[in-house]
Design an enzyme around this catalytic site. Structure first.
Site, PDB file in Angstrom:
ATOM      1  N   GLU A 254     -12.610  49.122 -23.888  1.00 12.93           N
ATOM      2  CA  GLU A 254     -11.433  49.977 -24.074  1.00 12.93           C
ATOM      3  C   GLU A 254     -11.942  51.184 -24.852  1.00 12.93           C
ATOM      4  OE1 GLU A 254      -8.962  51.990 -24.876  1.00 12.93           O
ATOM      5  OE2 GLU A 254      -8.154  50.713 -26.452  1.00 12.93           O
ATOM      6  N   CYS A 288      -6.758  56.157 -29.322  1.00 10.11           N
ATOM      7  CA  CYS A 288      -7.472  56.333 -28.046  1.00 10.11           C
ATOM      8  C   CYS A 288      -6.548  56.942 -26.994  1.00 10.11           C
ATOM      9  CB  CYS A 288      -8.082  55.032 -27.577  1.00 10.11           C
ATOM     10  SG  CYS A 288      -6.988  53.638 -27.719  1.00 10.11           S
TER      11      CYS A 288
HETATM   12  P1  NAP Z   1     -17.632  53.347 -32.778  1.00  9.72           P
HETATM   13  O1  NAP Z   1     -19.066  53.572 -33.084  1.00  9.72           O
HETATM   14  O2  NAP Z   1     -17.268  53.199 -31.360  1.00  9.72           O
HETATM   15  O3  NAP Z   1     -17.146  52.055 -33.603  1.00  9.72           O
HETATM   16  C1  NAP Z   1     -16.304  51.044 -33.105  1.00  9.72           C
HETATM   17  C2  NAP Z   1     -16.804  49.669 -33.510  1.00  9.72           C
HETATM   18  O4  NAP Z   1     -18.106  49.428 -32.964  1.00  9.72           O
HETATM   19  C3  NAP Z   1     -16.967  49.506 -35.018  1.00  9.72           C
HETATM   20  O5  NAP Z   1     -16.681  48.171 -35.370  1.00  9.72           O
HETATM   21  C4  NAP Z   1     -18.440  49.805 -35.208  1.00  9.72           C
HETATM   22  O6  NAP Z   1     -18.946  49.323 -36.414  1.00  9.72           O
HETATM   23  C5  NAP Z   1     -19.027  49.095 -34.008  1.00  9.72           C
HETATM   24  N1  NAP Z   1     -20.362  49.530 -33.625  1.00  9.72           N
HETATM   25  C6  NAP Z   1     -20.969  50.724 -33.861  1.00  9.72           C
HETATM   26  N2  NAP Z   1     -22.201  50.750 -33.314  1.00  9.72           N
HETATM   27  C7  NAP Z   1     -22.388  49.539 -32.731  1.00  9.72           C
HETATM   28  C8  NAP Z   1     -23.464  48.953 -32.000  1.00  9.72           C
HETATM   29  N3  NAP Z   1     -24.593  49.610 -31.761  1.00  9.72           N
HETATM   30  N4  NAP Z   1     -23.315  47.698 -31.537  1.00  9.72           N
HETATM   31  C9  NAP Z   1     -22.179  47.013 -31.749  1.00  9.72           C
HETATM   32  N5  NAP Z   1     -21.137  47.513 -32.439  1.00  9.72           N
HETATM   33  C10 NAP Z   1     -21.239  48.757 -32.922  1.00  9.72           C
HETATM   34  O7  NAP Z   1     -16.725  54.479 -33.387  1.00  9.72           O
HETATM   35  P2  NAP Z   1     -16.998  55.461 -34.636  1.00  9.72           P
HETATM   36  O8  NAP Z   1     -18.447  55.846 -34.703  1.00  9.72           O
HETATM   37  O9  NAP Z   1     -16.415  54.840 -35.840  1.00  9.72           O
HETATM   38  O10 NAP Z   1     -16.150  56.731 -34.208  1.00  9.72           O
HETATM   39  C11 NAP Z   1     -16.740  57.744 -33.414  1.00  9.72           C
HETATM   40  C12 NAP Z   1     -15.835  58.176 -32.304  1.00  9.72           C
HETATM   41  O11 NAP Z   1     -15.421  57.051 -31.547  1.00  9.72           O
HETATM   42  C13 NAP Z   1     -14.522  58.808 -32.705  1.00  9.72           C
HETATM   43  O12 NAP Z   1     -14.663  60.131 -33.027  1.00  9.72           O
HETATM   44  C14 NAP Z   1     -13.697  58.584 -31.487  1.00  9.72           C
HETATM   45  O13 NAP Z   1     -13.947  59.583 -30.551  1.00  9.72           O
HETATM   46  C15 NAP Z   1     -14.170  57.262 -30.972  1.00  9.72           C
HETATM   47  N6  NAP Z   1     -13.293  56.129 -31.298  1.00  9.72           N
HETATM   48  C16 NAP Z   1     -12.443  55.707 -30.349  1.00  9.72           C
HETATM   49  C17 NAP Z   1     -11.597  54.645 -30.618  1.00  9.72           C
HETATM   50  C18 NAP Z   1     -10.632  54.157 -29.599  1.00  9.72           C
HETATM   51  O14 NAP Z   1      -9.705  53.446 -29.925  1.00  9.72           O
HETATM   52  N7  NAP Z   1     -10.826  54.506 -28.338  1.00  9.72           N
HETATM   53  C19 NAP Z   1     -11.630  54.010 -31.858  1.00  9.72           C
HETATM   54  C20 NAP Z   1     -12.550  54.461 -32.820  1.00  9.72           C
HETATM   55  C21 NAP Z   1     -13.373  55.519 -32.511  1.00  9.72           C
HETATM   56  P3  NAP Z   1     -19.029  50.269 -37.724  1.00  9.72           P
HETATM   57  O15 NAP Z   1     -17.967  51.296 -37.636  1.00  9.72           O
HETATM   58  O16 NAP Z   1     -18.822  49.305 -38.824  1.00  9.72           O
HETATM   59  O17 NAP Z   1     -20.406  50.863 -37.719  1.00  9.72           O
END
Ligand code: NAP
Ligand code: MG
Length: 485
Positions: A254, A288
């Site tokens: 998602e 999202c």
């Molecule tokens: P993200 O990297 O996608 O983080 C989401 C989840 O994945 C968090 O629990 C994160 O952990 C984990 N994660 C990160 N790298 C991972 C890896 N290599 N393997 C497994 N899990 C991993 O999101 P973000 O960096 O916090 O945000 C960046 C961008 O993502 C935002 O600017 C936005 O565009 C997008 N975003 C979208 C949604 C949505 O609902 N579609 C939600 C959040 C963010 P940690 O955060 O603890 O490192």
């Protein structure tokens, strides 16, 4: 005392609170003022191993997968009741941990309750079918749990996203290892404790906190995990799919969006206005399904953007406890990222039609971003095509249905869309041509919609969460054939 003050949250493995093997901790920061108010365990591969082993034992040996679906459903329903009974604490904690306005914390608790209630009620209503086959044979399908499900949860709506993942996965008899975002883990740990209290056997609902690269990556690549469900960024989703592919595991992705709202000249503009504003301002645009593009038919472009501009200019970002129009963004990195998007769009020639403000007395350490409304946006520009994940709305003018559909479908995403028109035929024609997982007509559902299947096309992901559809994704069909002669 303020919500969560001084909390030192542990992992929850096998029903027990445990520290990470390394013993390190991560500070929990409130984005409204930048103050540290709690800590979580900083976990890594050994902790993930322990949690997966616990979930595996609970799946193979424990009562969970042999329990009747009705009993599993009752436990989920009880969990929903416990979430409701603890609503004030959970809402305040979520709000402080993420910076979301107080009422949004309350709305998230209400939605979480509904998910547990919905999936509690649905658990014993999923069934297979008998298939007409050869003479002398009986063939039928059953829905089988995948086994151990890994849920990787983002920071924008932890309570809601956890509830839709856990509700559907547990209803189908899976066991869980959840890795919440390190920016917002506190309510997830609390919900896992409440699940125990509701009657979830130990090991069914495990939580491992920590950074994505340290705890999330080993979880998604773990050979003991049978299925991975992820909500978050497209880039991380790609990394997780590659990790899960090592073991050929199924995934639900998602991911993000660049969702359009299409406003035709014959629409009820008064009705559309507040919905268009809310769809991008709710949760500071960190949704999202945020409606981050508004496509407006040319005859009403000037009037509609003028009204939008008035509303944007009046918006004020405030600390979560003020319960203002919007709170801060989740952290400094995200705030800088969004500010960078705004600066780049301005430099590329997009017109700022209106800018809201940040409360003059907002704490200095907070991660605030004033809302911005852009007009005359180039459809090929970064602002038009990429997810900002902040309170930034891009307005475009169009002429007629065809151009509206081309613009709406003109990004690599396809999550949600809104169509505003009073012409019944056009409502159906346009809704049909939009490539998105959800299309709303004269409405827009940013968040919420417990009963409505949700997910994307293209870069927005695949698989479906929410509604009954999630129960299908959280299980697999098994066909059994008897030769009875
Ligand atoms: P993200 O990297 O996608 O983080 C989401 C989840 O994945 C968090 O629990 C994160 O952990 C984990 N994660 C990160 N790298 C991972 C890896 N290599 N393997 C497994 N899990 C991993 O999101 P973000 O960096 O916090 O945000 C960046 C961008 O993502 C935002 O600017 C936005 O565009 C997008 N975003 C979208 C949604 C949505 O609902 N579609 C939600 C959040 C963010 P940690 O955060 O603890 O490192
Ligand atoms: Mg936080």
């Amino acid at each position: 005392m303020s919500a969560g003050e001084g909390t030192q949250a542990s992992n929850l493995i096998g029903g027990e609170p445990v520290d990470s093997a390394g013993g390190e901790r991560i500070d929990v920061v409130c984005p409204s003022d930048g103050a540290v108010f709690a800590s979580i365990a900083r976990s890594a591969a050994p902790d993930v191993d322990a949690a997966v082993a616990s979930a595996r034992r609970a799946f193979e040996d424990g009562p969970w997968s042999r329990m009747t679906a009705t009993e599993r459903g009752r436990i989920l329903t009880r969990l929903g009741e416990l979430v409701d009974a603890n609503r004030d604490e959970l809402a305040a904690l979520e709000s402080r941990d993420t910076g979301k306005p107080a009422r949004q914390g309350v709305a998230d608790v209400t939605a979480a309750c509904r998910y547990y209630e919905y999936y509690g009620g649905a658990a014993d209503k999923v069934h297979g079918s008998q298939i007409p086959f050869l003479d002398g044979y009986l063939a039928f399908t059953t829905r089988e749990p995948h086994g151990v499900v890994a849920g990787i949860i983002p920071w924008n709506y932890p309570l809601q996203i956890l509830a839709r993942v856990a509700g559907a996965a547990l209803a189908m008899g899976n066991t869980l290892v959840v890795k919440p975002a390190e920016d917002a883990s506190l309510t997830t740990v609390r919900i896992a404790e409440l699940a125990l209290e509701a009657g979830c056997p130990p090991g069914v609902f495990n939580v491992v906190t920590g950074y994505g690269t340290e705890a999330g990556a080993p979880l998604s690549a773990h050979p003991g995990v049978d299925y991975v469900t992820f909500t978050g960024s497209t880039a991380t989703g790609t990394a997780i799919q590659q990790a899960a592919a090592i073991n050929n595991r199924g995934v639900t992705m998602e991911l993000g969006g660049k969702s359009p709202q299409i406003v035709f000249a014959d629409a009820d503009l008064e009705a559309a206005l507040p919905v268009v504003v809310n769809a991008i301002i709710q949760n500071g645009g960190q949704t999202c399904s945020a409606g981050s593009r508004v496509l407006i038919e040319r005859p009403v472009y000037g009037a509609f953007t003028a009204e939008l501009a008035k509303r944007f200019a009046a918006l004020v970002a405030q600390p979560h406890y003020r319960d203002g129009d919007l709170g801060p963004l989740i952290n400094r990195l995200q705030a800088d990222r969004v500010a960078g998007f705004v600066a780049e769009a301005e430099a590329a020639g997009a017109t700022v039609l209106a800018r809201g403000s940040v409360a003059a007395d907002a704490p200095e350490g907070g991660c605030y971003q004033a809302p911005v409304l852009f007009g005359d946006v180039d459809p090929q520009s970064k602002l038009a095509r990429e997810e900002v994940f902040g309170p930034v709305l891009a307005a475009f003018a169009f002429d007629g249905e065809d151009e509206a559909v081309t613009l709406a479908n003109g990004t690599e995403y396809g999550l949600v869309a809104g169509v505003w028109t009073s012409d019944g035929g056009r409502q159906h024609r346009v809704a049909k041509r939009i490539r998105a997982g959800q299309v709303y007509v004269n409405a827009y559902g940013a968040g919420g919609g417990i009963e409505l299947p949700f997910g994307g096309f293209g870069k927005s992901g695949h698989g479906r969460e929410k509604g009954f559809e999630a129960l299908i994704d959280m299980s697999a069909a098994k066909t059994t054939v008897f030769n009875h002669g």
